[in-house]
Design a protein around this motif. Structure first.
Motif, PDB file in Angstrom:
ATOM      1  N   LEU A  57       0.823  -1.215   0.000  1.00  0.00           N
ATOM      2  CA  LEU A  57       0.000   0.000   0.000  1.00  0.00           C
ATOM      3  C   LEU A  57       0.855   1.263   0.000  1.00  0.00           C
ATOM      4  CD1 LEU A  57      -2.853  -0.970   2.480  1.00  0.00           C
ATOM      5  CD2 LEU A  57      -2.862  -1.070  -0.028  1.00  0.00           C
ATOM      6  N   TRP A  58       2.092   1.177   0.501  1.00  0.00           N
ATOM      7  CA  TRP A  58       2.890   2.400   0.584  1.00  0.00           C
ATOM      8  C   TRP A  58       4.193   2.354  -0.206  1.00  0.00           C
ATOM      9  CZ3 TRP A  58       1.933  -0.095   5.455  1.00  0.00           C
ATOM     10  CH2 TRP A  58       3.005  -0.805   5.971  1.00  0.00           C
ATOM     11  N   MET A  59       4.467   1.264  -0.914  1.00  0.00           N
ATOM     12  CA  MET A  59       5.690   1.203  -1.707  1.00  0.00           C
ATOM     13  C   MET A  59       5.582   0.138  -2.795  1.00  0.00           C
ATOM     14  SD  MET A  59       8.081  -0.686   1.177  1.00  0.00           S
ATOM     15  CE  MET A  59       9.593  -0.343   0.364  1.00  0.00           C
ATOM     16  N   LYS A  60       6.468   0.238  -3.787  1.00  0.00           N
ATOM     17  CA  LYS A  60       6.534  -0.794  -4.823  1.00  0.00           C
ATOM     18  C   LYS A  60       6.972  -2.082  -4.130  1.00  0.00           C
ATOM     19  CE  LYS A  60       8.625  -1.610  -9.341  1.00  0.00           C
ATOM     20  NZ  LYS A  60       7.473  -2.233  -9.898  1.00  0.00           N
ATOM     21  N   TRP A  61       6.335  -3.195  -4.477  1.00  0.00           N
ATOM     22  CA  TRP A  61       6.579  -4.441  -3.763  1.00  0.00           C
ATOM     23  C   TRP A  61       6.708  -5.607  -4.718  1.00  0.00           C
ATOM     24  CZ3 TRP A  61       8.082  -5.198   0.990  1.00  0.00           C
ATOM     25  CH2 TRP A  61       8.036  -6.492   1.529  1.00  0.00           C
ATOM     26  N   GLU A  62       7.652  -6.487  -4.413  1.00  0.00           N
ATOM     27  CA  GLU A  62       7.806  -7.738  -5.134  1.00  0.00           C
ATOM     28  C   GLU A  62       7.682  -8.853  -4.099  1.00  0.00           C
ATOM     29  OE1 GLU A  62      11.630  -9.627  -7.045  1.00  0.00           O
ATOM     30  OE2 GLU A  62      10.839  -8.029  -8.343  1.00  0.00           O
ATOM     31  N   HIS A  63       6.816  -9.822  -4.367  1.00  0.00           N
ATOM     32  CA  HIS A  63       6.568 -10.889  -3.379  1.00  0.00           C
ATOM     33  C   HIS A  63       7.824 -11.706  -3.108  1.00  0.00           C
ATOM     34  CE1 HIS A  63       2.391 -10.097  -2.802  1.00  0.00           C
ATOM     35  NE2 HIS A  63       2.182 -10.108  -4.101  1.00  0.00           N
ATOM     36  N   MET A  64       8.000 -12.025  -1.837  1.00  0.00           N
ATOM     37  CA  MET A  64       9.186 -12.736  -1.346  1.00  0.00           C
ATOM     38  C   MET A  64       8.941 -14.228  -1.131  1.00  0.00           C
ATOM     39  SD  MET A  64      11.232 -10.273  -1.072  1.00  0.00           S
ATOM     40  CE  MET A  64      11.253  -8.513  -0.946  1.00  0.00           C
ATOM     41  N   GLY A  65       7.791 -14.709  -1.568  1.00  0.00           N
ATOM     42  CA  GLY A  65       7.452 -16.107  -1.395  1.00  0.00           C
ATOM     43  C   GLY A  65       6.164 -16.441  -2.138  1.00  0.00           C
ATOM     44  N   ARG A  66       5.546 -17.532  -1.739  1.00  0.00           N
ATOM     45  CA  ARG A  66       4.317 -18.002  -2.383  1.00  0.00           C
ATOM     46  C   ARG A  66       3.225 -18.130  -1.337  1.00  0.00           C
ATOM     47  NH1 ARG A  66       5.080 -23.576  -3.773  1.00  0.00           N
ATOM     48  NH2 ARG A  66       3.483 -24.207  -2.331  1.00  0.00           N
ATOM     49  N   ALA A  67       2.018 -17.687  -1.694  1.00  0.00           N
ATOM     50  CA  ALA A  67       0.850 -17.838  -0.814  1.00  0.00           C
ATOM     51  C   ALA A  67      -0.144 -18.748  -1.523  1.00  0.00           C
ATOM     52  CB  ALA A  67       0.221 -16.482  -0.512  1.00  0.00           C
ATOM     53  N   THR A  68      -0.558 -19.805  -0.836  1.00  0.00           N
ATOM     54  CA  THR A  68      -1.432 -20.830  -1.405  1.00  0.00           C
ATOM     55  C   THR A  68      -2.573 -21.138  -0.437  1.00  0.00           C
ATOM     56  OG1 THR A  68       0.514 -21.825  -2.455  1.00  0.00           O
ATOM     57  CG2 THR A  68      -1.457 -23.200  -2.314  1.00  0.00           C
ATOM     58  N   ALA A  69      -3.752 -21.322  -0.974  1.00  0.00           N
ATOM     59  CA  ALA A  69      -4.909 -21.661  -0.126  1.00  0.00           C
ATOM     60  C   ALA A  69      -4.775 -23.093   0.390  1.00  0.00           C
ATOM     61  CB  ALA A  69      -6.201 -21.505  -0.906  1.00  0.00           C
ATOM     62  N   ARG A  70      -4.969 -23.266   1.689  1.00  0.00           N
ATOM     63  CA  ARG A  70      -4.975 -24.608   2.285  1.00  0.00           C
ATOM     64  C   ARG A  70      -6.325 -25.277   2.022  1.00  0.00           C
ATOM     65  NH1 ARG A  70      -3.415 -25.462   8.446  1.00  0.00           N
ATOM     66  NH2 ARG A  70      -1.424 -26.037   7.570  1.00  0.00           N
ATOM     67  N   MET A  71      -7.364 -24.475   2.020  1.00  0.00           N
ATOM     68  CA  MET A  71      -8.743 -24.923   1.825  1.00  0.00           C
ATOM     69  C   MET A  71      -9.461 -23.785   1.120  1.00  0.00           C
ATOM     70  SD  MET A  71     -10.004 -24.192   5.747  1.00  0.00           S
ATOM     71  CE  MET A  71      -8.704 -25.147   6.469  1.00  0.00           C
ATOM     72  N   LEU A  72     -10.740 -23.929   0.860  1.00  0.00           N
ATOM     73  CA  LEU A  72     -11.494 -22.820   0.298  1.00  0.00           C
ATOM     74  C   LEU A  72     -11.239 -21.595   1.163  1.00  0.00           C
ATOM     75  CD1 LEU A  72     -13.525 -21.664  -1.729  1.00  0.00           C
ATOM     76  CD2 LEU A  72     -15.341 -22.382  -0.176  1.00  0.00           C
ATOM     77  N   CYS A  73     -10.794 -20.525   0.547  1.00  0.00           N
ATOM     78  CA  CYS A  73     -10.405 -19.332   1.292  1.00  0.00           C
ATOM     79  C   CYS A  73     -11.050 -18.103   0.656  1.00  0.00           C
ATOM     80  CB  CYS A  73      -8.884 -19.203   1.274  1.00  0.00           C
ATOM     81  SG  CYS A  73      -8.281 -17.907   2.349  1.00  0.00           S
ATOM     82  N   GLU A  74     -11.705 -17.325   1.490  1.00  0.00           N
ATOM     83  CA  GLU A  74     -12.344 -16.093   1.036  1.00  0.00           C
ATOM     84  C   GLU A  74     -11.585 -14.919   1.628  1.00  0.00           C
ATOM     85  OE1 GLU A  74     -16.453 -16.426   2.255  1.00  0.00           O
ATOM     86  OE2 GLU A  74     -16.250 -18.594   2.038  1.00  0.00           O
ATOM     87  N   MET A  75     -11.299 -13.934   0.776  1.00  0.00           N
ATOM     88  CA  MET A  75     -10.528 -12.782   1.226  1.00  0.00           C
ATOM     89  C   MET A  75     -11.089 -11.489   0.653  1.00  0.00           C
ATOM     90  SD  MET A  75      -6.675 -14.193   0.887  1.00  0.00           S
ATOM     91  CE  MET A  75      -7.004 -14.879  -0.707  1.00  0.00           C
ATOM     92  N   ILE A  76     -10.798 -10.420   1.385  1.00  0.00           N
ATOM     93  CA  ILE A  76     -11.032  -9.077   0.875  1.00  0.00           C
ATOM     94  C   ILE A  76      -9.662  -8.559   0.500  1.00  0.00           C
ATOM     95  CG2 ILE A  76     -11.665  -6.716   1.506  1.00  0.00           C
ATOM     96  CD1 ILE A  76     -13.701  -7.936   3.452  1.00  0.00           C
ATOM     97  N   LEU A  77      -9.574  -7.881  -0.636  1.00  0.00           N
ATOM     98  CA  LEU A  77      -8.299  -7.291  -0.996  1.00  0.00           C
ATOM     99  C   LEU A  77      -8.467  -5.796  -1.191  1.00  0.00           C
ATOM    100  CD1 LEU A  77      -7.998  -6.685  -4.317  1.00  0.00           C
ATOM    101  CD2 LEU A  77      -7.998  -9.153  -4.351  1.00  0.00           C
ATOM    102  N   ILE A  78      -7.434  -5.079  -0.802  1.00  0.00           N
ATOM    103  CA  ILE A  78      -7.373  -3.637  -1.032  1.00  0.00           C
ATOM    104  C   ILE A  78      -6.361  -3.446  -2.148  1.00  0.00           C
ATOM    105  CG2 ILE A  78      -6.789  -1.379  -0.076  1.00  0.00           C
ATOM    106  CD1 ILE A  78      -7.668  -2.471   2.656  1.00  0.00           C
ATOM    107  N   ASP A  79      -6.838  -3.015  -3.287  1.00  0.00           N
ATOM    108  CA  ASP A  79      -6.020  -2.821  -4.471  1.00  0.00           C
ATOM    109  C   ASP A  79      -5.046  -1.661  -4.251  1.00  0.00           C
ATOM    110  OD1 ASP A  79      -5.607  -3.287  -7.451  1.00  0.00           O
ATOM    111  OD2 ASP A  79      -6.142  -1.150  -7.404  1.00  0.00           O
ATOM    112  N   ALA A  80      -3.754  -1.928  -4.378  1.00  0.00           N
ATOM    113  CA  ALA A  80      -2.727  -0.918  -4.086  1.00  0.00           C
ATOM    114  C   ALA A  80      -2.813   0.298  -5.013  1.00  0.00           C
ATOM    115  CB  ALA A  80      -1.342  -1.545  -4.135  1.00  0.00           C
ATOM    116  N   PRO A  81      -2.922   0.129  -6.341  1.00  0.00           N
ATOM    117  CA  PRO A  81      -3.002   1.322  -7.193  1.00  0.00           C
ATOM    118  C   PRO A  81      -4.224   2.203  -6.881  1.00  0.00           C
ATOM    119  CG  PRO A  81      -2.419  -0.579  -8.515  1.00  0.00           C
ATOM    120  CD  PRO A  81      -2.787  -1.095  -7.151  1.00  0.00           C
ATOM    121  N   THR A  82      -5.345   1.581  -6.559  1.00  0.00           N
ATOM    122  CA  THR A  82      -6.545   2.357  -6.209  1.00  0.00           C
ATOM    123  C   THR A  82      -6.312   3.103  -4.897  1.00  0.00           C
ATOM    124  OG1 THR A  82      -7.956   0.753  -7.324  1.00  0.00           O
ATOM    125  CG2 THR A  82      -9.014   2.223  -5.735  1.00  0.00           C
ATOM    126  N   PHE A  83      -5.770   2.418  -3.912  1.00  0.00           N
ATOM    127  CA  PHE A  83      -5.476   3.046  -2.625  1.00  0.00           C
ATOM    128  C   PHE A  83      -4.503   4.208  -2.799  1.00  0.00           C
ATOM    129  CE2 PHE A  83      -2.960   3.440   1.255  1.00  0.00           C
ATOM    130  CZ  PHE A  83      -3.947   3.558   2.222  1.00  0.00           C
TER     131      PHE A  83
END
Length: 161
Positions: A57-83
């Motif tokens: 949200l406050w700087m250019k970012w490159e992911h440092m790993g991998r995020a994977t759903a363990r099970m059905l996962c519901e999330m809210i996301l805050i889009d960085a460019p919009t913010f």
């Protein structure tokens, strides 16, 4: 803000991908594997009401790993460019974001934290920001109060019914 759902085994992001959003877990679990070649054991597990990837949200970012759903996962996301677009229209918010970026980068240089998708230095970051002069603290509180009323997470119905 938008909502996203992942099925078990589906990646949310992978190492080296551009960071585009901050995530808030509504339901389910996300497994995080740090590094380009992750180990078999996850580094962190994010569950209900947890959030991650805040620095995007406050700087250019490159992911440092991998995020994977363990099970059905519901999330809210805050889009960085919009913010970031909204922040440029609100000088007080832009000032607060500049402070976050400044102190975050200082913490990295000092070795207090390390660059990571799962930010573990939020308390230290908050303490550094609140050490500002009283006038700046008052402005920061007003901006945060405005943000919490504007960006309050809605009661999101579960995809599961």
């Amino acid at each position: 803000m938008s909502q996203v759902a992942l099925v078990a085994g589906q990646d949310l992001f992978t190492y080296g991908a551009e960071g585009k959003a901050m995530y808030y877990v509504v339901d389910g679990e996300i497994l995080y594997y740090e590094g380009a070649v992750p180990a078999l054991q996850e580094t962190a597990v994010m569950g209900r009401s947890e959030f991650f990837c805040e620095p995007v949200l406050w700087m250019k970012w490159e992911h440092m790993g991998r995020a994977t759903a363990r099970m059905l996962c519901e999330m809210i996301l805050i889009d960085a460019p919009t913010f970031q677009g909204i922040s440029t229209q609100t000088p007080e918010l832009q000032a607060q974001i500049s402070q976050l970026r400044f102190h975050y980068e200082a913490m990295l240089k000092e070795g207090v934290i390390r660059a990571h998708d799962i930010f573990e230095g939020s308390f230290e970051l908050q303490m550094r920001i609140t050490r500002q002069p009283a006038v700046q603290q008052d402005k920061s509180r007003k901006v945060l109060r405005k943000l919490t009323t504007t960006w309050r997470l809605p009661d999101v119905p579960s995809f599961r019914g």
